[in-house]
Design an enzyme around this catalytic site. Structure first.
Site, PDB file in Angstrom:
ATOM      1  N   HIS A   1      27.573  37.947   0.409  1.00 55.25           N
ATOM      2  CA  HIS A   1      28.498  37.492   1.449  1.00 55.25           C
ATOM      3  C   HIS A   1      29.249  38.673   2.031  1.00 55.25           C
ATOM      4  O   HIS A   1      29.591  39.626   1.328  1.00 55.25           O
ATOM      5  CB  HIS A   1      29.484  36.453   0.918  1.00 55.25           C
ATOM      6  CG  HIS A   1      30.178  36.852  -0.353  1.00 55.25           C
ATOM      7  ND1 HIS A   1      29.565  36.803  -1.579  1.00 55.25           N
ATOM      8  CD2 HIS A   1      31.435  37.316  -0.571  1.00 55.25           C
ATOM      9  CE1 HIS A   1      30.410  37.212  -2.507  1.00 55.25           C
ATOM     10  NE2 HIS A   1      31.549  37.548  -1.927  1.00 55.25           N
ATOM     11  N   LEU A   2      29.507  38.609   3.340  1.00 58.59           N
ATOM     12  CA  LEU A   2      30.357  39.581   4.029  1.00 58.59           C
ATOM     13  C   LEU A   2      31.721  38.952   4.213  1.00 58.59           C
ATOM     14  O   LEU A   2      31.820  37.797   4.633  1.00 58.59           O
ATOM     15  CB  LEU A   2      29.789  39.918   5.410  1.00 58.59           C
ATOM     16  CG  LEU A   2      28.597  40.878   5.521  1.00 58.59           C
ATOM     17  CD1 LEU A   2      27.354  40.276   4.869  1.00 58.59           C
ATOM     18  CD2 LEU A   2      28.334  41.210   6.981  1.00 58.59           C
TER      19      LEU A   2
HETATM   20  P1  AMP Z   1      33.867  38.206  -3.861  1.00 62.48           P
HETATM   21  O1  AMP Z   1      35.006  38.457  -4.799  1.00 62.48           O
HETATM   22  O2  AMP Z   1      33.564  39.355  -2.945  1.00 62.48           O
HETATM   23  O3  AMP Z   1      32.634  37.729  -4.616  1.00 62.48           O
HETATM   24  O4  AMP Z   1      34.339  37.051  -2.905  1.00 62.48           O
HETATM   25  C1  AMP Z   1      34.208  35.700  -3.200  1.00 62.48           C
HETATM   26  C2  AMP Z   1      35.090  34.971  -2.228  1.00 62.48           C
HETATM   27  O5  AMP Z   1      34.690  33.612  -2.208  1.00 62.48           O
HETATM   28  C3  AMP Z   1      36.576  35.007  -2.566  1.00 62.48           C
HETATM   29  O6  AMP Z   1      37.303  35.598  -1.490  1.00 62.48           O
HETATM   30  C4  AMP Z   1      36.924  33.523  -2.751  1.00 62.48           C
HETATM   31  O7  AMP Z   1      38.207  33.201  -2.257  1.00 62.48           O
HETATM   32  C5  AMP Z   1      35.827  32.831  -1.965  1.00 62.48           C
HETATM   33  N1  AMP Z   1      35.508  31.472  -2.376  1.00 62.48           N
HETATM   34  C6  AMP Z   1      35.236  31.037  -3.627  1.00 62.48           C
HETATM   35  N2  AMP Z   1      34.978  29.717  -3.624  1.00 62.48           N
HETATM   36  C7  AMP Z   1      35.055  29.312  -2.320  1.00 62.48           C
HETATM   37  C8  AMP Z   1      34.891  28.059  -1.656  1.00 62.48           C
HETATM   38  N3  AMP Z   1      34.572  26.930  -2.326  1.00 62.48           N
HETATM   39  N4  AMP Z   1      35.080  28.009  -0.315  1.00 62.48           N
HETATM   40  C9  AMP Z   1      35.403  29.134   0.374  1.00 62.48           C
HETATM   41  N5  AMP Z   1      35.556  30.349  -0.199  1.00 62.48           N
HETATM   42  C10 AMP Z   1      35.393  30.441  -1.531  1.00 62.48           C
END
Ligand code: AMP
Ligand code: ZN
Length: 112
Positions: A98-99
């Site tokens: 993800h970006l």
């Molecule tokens: P990372 O730490 O780069 O893996 O980012 C994961 C991101 O996913 C974090 O910023 C979380 O807030 C976000 N996240 C986790 N669960 C959800 C969800 N159900 N809907 C939207 N964002 C999410």
């Protein structure tokens, strides 16, 4: 399928859609770290940027271009940041590439 972002892409977990096409889906981050915090993900499950293969070159470009297009649409004229966290040292917590598109305030550098 246990991947949370695959479930979001499939509509099995609700999300706030920002943009979508046949290859990517963009939605609002549930824990925003800036006034604008949008995640752009491939519909295909790729665990991380380091897991992307030769065949993903075009998709990776499309993900980046999509982030810039969303930033334009959102009017982030003051600037913004596009981030990909990779692996544990990189702070990756969800194992689906993800970006992060972050904007709407001045962002500190370097990151912690
Ligand atoms: P990372 O730490 O780069 O893996 O980012 C994961 C991101 O996913 C974090 O910023 C979380 O807030 C976000 N996240 C986790 N669960 C959800 C969800 N159900 N809907 C939207 N964002 C999410
Ligand atoms: Zn996935």
């Amino acid at each position: 399928m246990s991947c949370i972002f695959c479930k979001i892409v499939a509509g099995e977990i609700p999300s706030t859609a920002i943009y979508q096409d046949d290859r990517v889906y963009a939605f609002a981050d549930i824990g925003p770290k800036a006034p604008t915090h949008i995640l752009v993900v491939p519909r295909e499950h790729i665990a991380s940027i380091s897991e992307a293969g030769e065949g993903h070159r075009n998709l990776l470009g499309h993900l980046l271009f999509t982030a810039a297009q969303i930033a334009r649409d959102k009017g982030l004229h003051g600037g913004y940041r596009v981030v990909i966290n990779n692996g544990s040292d990189g702070g990756q917590t969800v194992d689906h590439l993800h970006l992060h598109l972050l904007g709407g305030r001045a962002l500190a550098w370097p990151p912690g």
